[in-house]
Design a protein around this motif. Structure first.
Motif, short mmCIF file in Angstrom:
data_model
loop_
_atom_site.label_atom_id
_atom_site.label_comp_id
_atom_site.label_asym_id
_atom_site.label_seq_id
_atom_site.Cartn_x
_atom_site.Cartn_y
_atom_site.Cartn_z
N VAL A 107 -7.56 -12.56 1.51
CA VAL A 107 -7.40 -11.11 1.60
C VAL A 107 -7.24 -10.75 3.08
N ASP A 108 -6.13 -10.08 3.42
CA ASP A 108 -5.82 -9.74 4.80
C ASP A 108 -6.04 -8.27 5.13
N GLY A 109 -6.27 -7.45 4.12
CA GLY A 109 -6.53 -6.05 4.43
C GLY A 109 -6.41 -5.15 3.22
N LEU A 110 -6.98 -3.94 3.33
CA LEU A 110 -6.85 -2.92 2.30
C LEU A 110 -5.68 -2.01 2.66
N VAL A 111 -4.83 -1.77 1.69
CA VAL A 111 -3.69 -0.87 1.89
C VAL A 111 -4.09 0.49 1.33
N LEU A 112 -4.34 1.45 2.23
CA LEU A 112 -4.84 2.76 1.85
C LEU A 112 -3.69 3.76 1.90
N ALA A 113 -3.27 4.18 0.72
CA ALA A 113 -2.10 5.06 0.61
C ALA A 113 -2.52 6.51 0.51
N ARG A 114 -1.54 7.38 0.34
CA ARG A 114 -1.80 8.81 0.21
C ARG A 114 -2.27 9.17 -1.19
N SER A 115 -1.95 8.32 -2.15
CA SER A 115 -2.42 8.49 -3.52
C SER A 115 -3.16 7.25 -3.94
N VAL A 116 -4.15 7.41 -4.81
CA VAL A 116 -4.94 6.27 -5.27
C VAL A 116 -4.06 5.26 -5.99
N PHE A 117 -3.06 5.75 -6.69
CA PHE A 117 -2.18 4.86 -7.46
C PHE A 117 -1.48 3.85 -6.56
N THR A 187 2.36 -7.94 2.57
CA THR A 187 2.08 -7.53 3.94
C THR A 187 2.58 -6.10 4.14
N GLY A 188 2.13 -5.50 5.23
CA GLY A 188 2.69 -4.22 5.63
C GLY A 188 1.94 -3.01 5.16
N PRO A 189 2.49 -1.81 5.48
CA PRO A 189 1.83 -0.54 5.18
C PRO A 189 2.01 -0.13 3.72
N PRO A 190 1.46 1.03 3.34
CA PRO A 190 1.65 1.53 1.98
C PRO A 190 3.12 1.77 1.68
N ASP A 191 3.43 1.84 0.41
CA ASP A 191 4.82 2.00 -0.03
C ASP A 191 5.22 3.45 -0.25
N ASP A 192 4.32 4.41 0.04
CA ASP A 192 4.64 5.80 -0.30
C ASP A 192 5.03 6.63 0.92
N GLY A 193 5.37 5.96 2.02
CA GLY A 193 5.73 6.69 3.23
C GLY A 193 7.03 7.44 3.14
N ASP A 194 7.89 7.05 2.22
CA ASP A 194 9.17 7.74 2.07
C ASP A 194 9.29 8.42 0.71
#
Length: 233
Positions: A107-117, A187-194
């Protein structure tokens, strides 16, 4: 390095070991969801196995699934995984007669998005399928245990006392060919940035997780004058 094709699999000379650059996708290992996170790159699999030393062994015992955490080591060249335990362990006694699934996850990190989903985890994971082989030859077992020990703590095998005949008899060592595997990496940031949620006044990003070794803690009963060996510093 020279490369060639062998039965559809790319082979590459890595030192003196012939290691596949890619591995085949099978019905068991085909990625059905999040295919973009899947990898057939053998270097990704090798890196995941090299970075860890605890796996979870999935095996069916008396018709019921059992998942057992155990220590593993990778053989030179990365084509065999060794794992061991007590000869009284049902999972180890029965696994040489059945297909198992050996899993290693980081586990390399928690991806915390704008929505829980859209929350998730950055991770590296490998699943290896196959029927392990129980090693019974004493010399082969010693060699396998050495490789397992050196995978965990390089230099420890020659430093500490090695197993005697009684200890070898009480230890089950299995070898699993690294031939059928499934690898996934996120890897990388959340997927809801766009997406529609990008305008929400909610912080989004990654909370990294890193595993590091702490300071060595000597055994309270350690005799005076015994220093930490160089290979553990």
């Amino acid at each position: 390095m020279n490369a060639e094709f062998d039965s559809g699999v790319v082979i590459q000379e890595r030192n003196r070991y012939r290691v596949p650059v890619t591995f085949r996708e099978t019905e068991r290992t085909r990625h059905r969801r999040l295919r973009e996170q899947g990898s057939l790159n053998r270097a990704d699999l090798d890196a995941i196995l090299t970075a860890g030393f605890v796996c979870h062994l999935g095996v069916v015992i008396d018709g019921c699934p059992m998942v057992v955490p155990t220590v593993y080591g990778v053989a030179p060249g990365g084509d065999v995984v060794f794992f061991h335990g007590s000869v009284a362990s049902r999972s180890l006694v029965q696994s040489p007669t059945a297909t198992v699934c050996l899993t290693v996850t980081h586990v390399d990190g928690l991806v915390l998005a704008r929505s829980v989903f859209e929350h998730g985890v950055n991770y590296r994971s490998a699943m290896i399928y196959g029927t392990p082989r129980l090693i019974t030859d004493p010399e082969e077992k010693l060699a396998g245990l050495r490789q397992l020990t050196e995978h965990i703590a390089a230099g420890q095998w020659d430093y500490a006392r090695q197993p005697n005949r009684r200890e070898l008899a009480a230890t089950a060592l299995l070898a699993l060919d690294v031939a059928e595997a499934s690898v996934k990496i996120r890897t990388g940031p959340p997927d809801d940035g766009d997406g529609p949620d990008a305008g929400l006044p909610v912080w989004a990003g990654v909370r990294p997780l890193r595993t590091v070794w702490g300071e060595l803690e000597p055994d309270p009963s350690l005799a005076p004058g015994i220093d930490v060996p160089d290979h553990l510093r």
